[in-house]
Motif scaffolding. Structure first.
Motif, mmCIF file in Angstrom:
data_model
loop_
_atom_site.group_PDB
_atom_site.id
_atom_site.type_symbol
_atom_site.label_atom_id
_atom_site.label_comp_id
_atom_site.label_asym_id
_atom_site.label_seq_id
_atom_site.Cartn_x
_atom_site.Cartn_y
_atom_site.Cartn_z
ATOM 1 N N UNK A 124 0.945 -1.256 -0.130
ATOM 2 C CA UNK A 124 0.053 -0.036 0.072
ATOM 3 C C UNK A 124 0.918 1.480 0.103
ATOM 4 N N UNK A 125 0.350 2.348 -0.512
ATOM 5 C CA UNK A 125 0.827 3.584 -0.618
ATOM 6 C C UNK A 125 2.230 3.667 -1.506
ATOM 7 N N UNK A 126 2.135 2.549 -2.563
ATOM 8 C CA UNK A 126 3.218 2.750 -3.604
ATOM 9 C C UNK A 126 2.728 3.785 -4.728
ATOM 10 N N UNK A 127 3.526 4.679 -5.146
ATOM 11 C CA UNK A 127 2.728 5.704 -6.062
ATOM 12 C C UNK A 127 3.397 5.449 -7.500
ATOM 13 N N UNK A 128 2.520 5.898 -8.397
ATOM 14 C CA UNK A 128 3.141 6.458 -9.896
ATOM 15 C C UNK A 128 3.211 7.633 -9.624
ATOM 16 N N UNK A 240 10.045 10.118 -5.069
ATOM 17 C CA UNK A 240 9.007 9.783 -4.356
ATOM 18 C C UNK A 240 9.041 8.061 -4.105
ATOM 19 N N UNK A 241 10.240 7.482 -4.562
ATOM 20 C CA UNK A 241 10.154 5.787 -4.593
ATOM 21 C C UNK A 241 10.077 5.565 -3.068
ATOM 22 N N UNK A 242 9.257 4.202 -2.800
ATOM 23 C CA UNK A 242 8.875 3.839 -1.795
ATOM 24 C C UNK A 242 10.020 3.077 -1.219
ATOM 25 N N UNK A 243 10.922 2.363 -1.807
ATOM 26 C CA UNK A 243 11.794 1.488 -1.274
ATOM 27 C C UNK A 243 13.099 1.902 -0.386
#
Length: 568
Positions: A124-128, A240-243
């Protein structure tokens, strides 16, 4: 089909994996990384520019060029690399061992039965990110996975039978995707999870034109900023990468570098010079013949050596005379002094026998000494017997063989005259046609290739290496091999959930195709990768999926202070 058995085995594996789905923790003795800087790379495919940006084109190189941008459900668990005390080198072009798979966009997954289904829960919360003119920033959702699968599945360029085991793919809620199977497939994770055709692409990109590099947009650590055909691909950090990655006990936001540049350099001398002078930080593909000089002129370079993951061969079209006769095919194998090629041409930096299975495929590969005598014979030099077989096949005076070779492969350009000299001794004259890569590849994919076709072909994985080259109608089948009984054996392999049984079946199939010799089986060379000491958190790893280096590059950092001290 024993669905319950397959599901129970896989469910147990998935539970074990799900327990360790957090981003892998890296520990190392080096100082904490300093983000920033640019990573200049001559990749494994340094001579090849991007071939396509649209994932529906089913192009093999797409993961290499888009895998920094488009993420997948699964990826390689790089925390299990040899560099960090694990057992995997992560060199293979498209082989992630079952104990080295992690969730990327998938957070957890679970098998269900009656019917056989795989339920995947997304992070959840992974963005394009926002892409002006294409799409506003938004969250990745299950509908994106469904759309991506259908986008690939409905393409007229789809590899035949590739998704035939899937009944349907549906989003059961915002972050849950359900894959319903018609039958078990031993490559299920590779086919739609981390393989060549598994990237998750948003509908907005397709609507804007997925073939235009300016439109591509994904959830990955980098965004494509510029593409110059024949020159470079430039990727910039996705802010804004999630990793994240744990390094020296510190949780670090990925990616670590601001920019990654792939340099496309067709001339071998030029890309070697670029490495030696520090214009390239990493050069992943170096022939053995250049290594000694580089070690003398740039002694600070760090090195890794790996056995090429591409099989090397001269394919003979078995639907064209005289290659419909196995005696001719065997003769052309016996006419080549393969031991001499290993010793003299490669300076010992090659293996006589490493295809169609690769020695890294433990449990699947059998060494030449374990093979029947009829197969061992194909790797011996016997021009007199070659002449005898040609005479028995009705071509005692030999013939002219048109052979296509790619200008993009310096090794093959140097090798083909040597092959021609061997064949001249048995009355076979080579008519050599040198082609640019696009035309060379198109000849095979449209099945218009010449009777002789000198190529490298990725081993891929222990199953696909057989399927893609020796099953009727497959794209990567330059010999046009067609055998209904052999195809049935391939079908049975995919339906078998027990890996040990699959290994035995594939060993039998490998022996059969070697003996029937649709190819002149050539030695497999060792390749070298070199990088400068300022490249940190790296030890020559090449792929974290199907030719996909993006997760590796996202974890590299550049010691810019050291780079300056070294005069670069």
């Amino acid at each position: 089909m024993p669905h319950s058995r397959a599901a129970s085995r896989l469910a147990a594996a998935s539970v074990a994996v799900a327990l360790s789905l957090a981003t892998p923790a890296f520990s190392q003795s080096e100082a904490p990384p300093k983000p920033g800087g640019t990573l200049e790379i001559g990749t494994v495919y340094v001579t090849l520019s991007a071939l396509s940006w649209d994932l529906a084109d089913w192009n093999w190189k797409q993961n290499h060029d888009t895998g920094q941008v488009y993420e997948q459900l699964f990826a390689a668990d790089l925390s299990k690399s040899k560099r960090l005390g694990g057992k995997h080198s992560f060199y293979a072009d498209a082989w992630i061992p079952s104990d080295a798979i992690r969730g990327e966009l998938a957070e957890k997954w679970e098998w269900k039965q009656n019917p056989l289904r795989l339920e995947i829960n997304l992070r959840k919360g992974v963005m394009f990110p926002d892409k002006p003119g294409v799409m506003a920033a938004r969250e990745l959702v299950a509908d994106d996975v469904v759309f991506s699968f259908n986008h690939r599945d409905k393409s007229p360029k789809k590899i035949a039978t590739y998704f035939d085991h899937i009944d349907k793919v549906e989003a059961t809620d915002k972050h849950t995707v359900l894959f319903t199977f018609k039958n078990y497939n031993a490559e299920w994770d590779y086919r739609f999870g981390w393989g060549y055709y598994s990237g998750i692409i948003p509908k907005e990109v397709v609507d804007a034109g997925a073939g235009n590099w300016k439109n591509i947009n994904g959830t990955g650590p980098f965004q494509l900023a510029e593409f110059v055909q024949g020159n470079s691909n430039t990727y910039v950090k996705n802010p804004n990468y999630w990793g994240t990655e744990k390094i020296n006990g510190v949780e670090t936001k990925l990616p670590l570098v601001d920019k990654v540049v792939y340099r496309t350099i067709k001339d071998e001398a030029t890309f070697l010079t670029a490495l030696r002078t520090g214009k390239l930080d990493i050069l992943e593909n170096i022939r053995w013949s250049a290594v000694d000089e580089l070690k003398k002129s740039a002694p600070q370079l760090k090195w890794s050596k790996w056995l090429s993951m591409s099989g090397q061969f001269l394919a003979m079209r078995v639907d064209t005379k005289p290659f419909d006769d196995v005696r001719v095919r065997r003769a052309l194998n016996l006419a080549v002094n393969k031991q001499e090629i290993v010793k003299e041409y490669y300076g010992g930096n090659a293996e006589l026998f490493a295809y169609p299975q690769h020695p890294d495929y433990l449990g699947y590969f059998e060494p030449l000494e374990a093979m029947p005598d009829s197969i061992k014979e194909l790797f011996t030099y016997n021009p007199e017997k070659a002449k005898k077989l040609l005479a028995e096949a009705g071509v005692p005076k030999g013939f002219t063989l048109k052979v296509q070779v790619c200008a993009c492969n310096p090794d093959h350009i140097d090798l083909i005259p040597l092959l021609a000299a061997y064949y001249e001794q048995v009355g076979v004259k080579l008519d050599i046609q040198t082609m640019e890569y696009g035309a060379f590849l198109s000849a095979m994919t449209t099945k218009t290739n010449a009777p002789g076709y000198l190529m490298n072909n990725g081993h891929t994985n222990p199953t696909t290496t057989i399927r893609k080259s020796f099953v009727k109608g497959q794209v990567w089948n330059p010999s046009q091999w067609s055998d209904p009984e052999y195809d049935k054996k391939m079908d049975a392999v995919y339906l078998e959930p027990d890996e040990s049984k699959r290994q035995a079946m594939l060993k039998e199939m490998t022996r059969e195709i070697l003996d029937k010799a649709p190819y002149v089986w050539l030695p497999t060379p060792y390749i070298f990768t070199a990088w400068w000491p300022w490249v940190k958190n790296y030890a020559g790893e090449l792929r974290a999926g199907a030719v996909r280096p993006g997760p590796i590059y996202a974890r590299i950092w550049v010691d810019q202070d050291l780079k300056k001290k070294m005069g670069h």
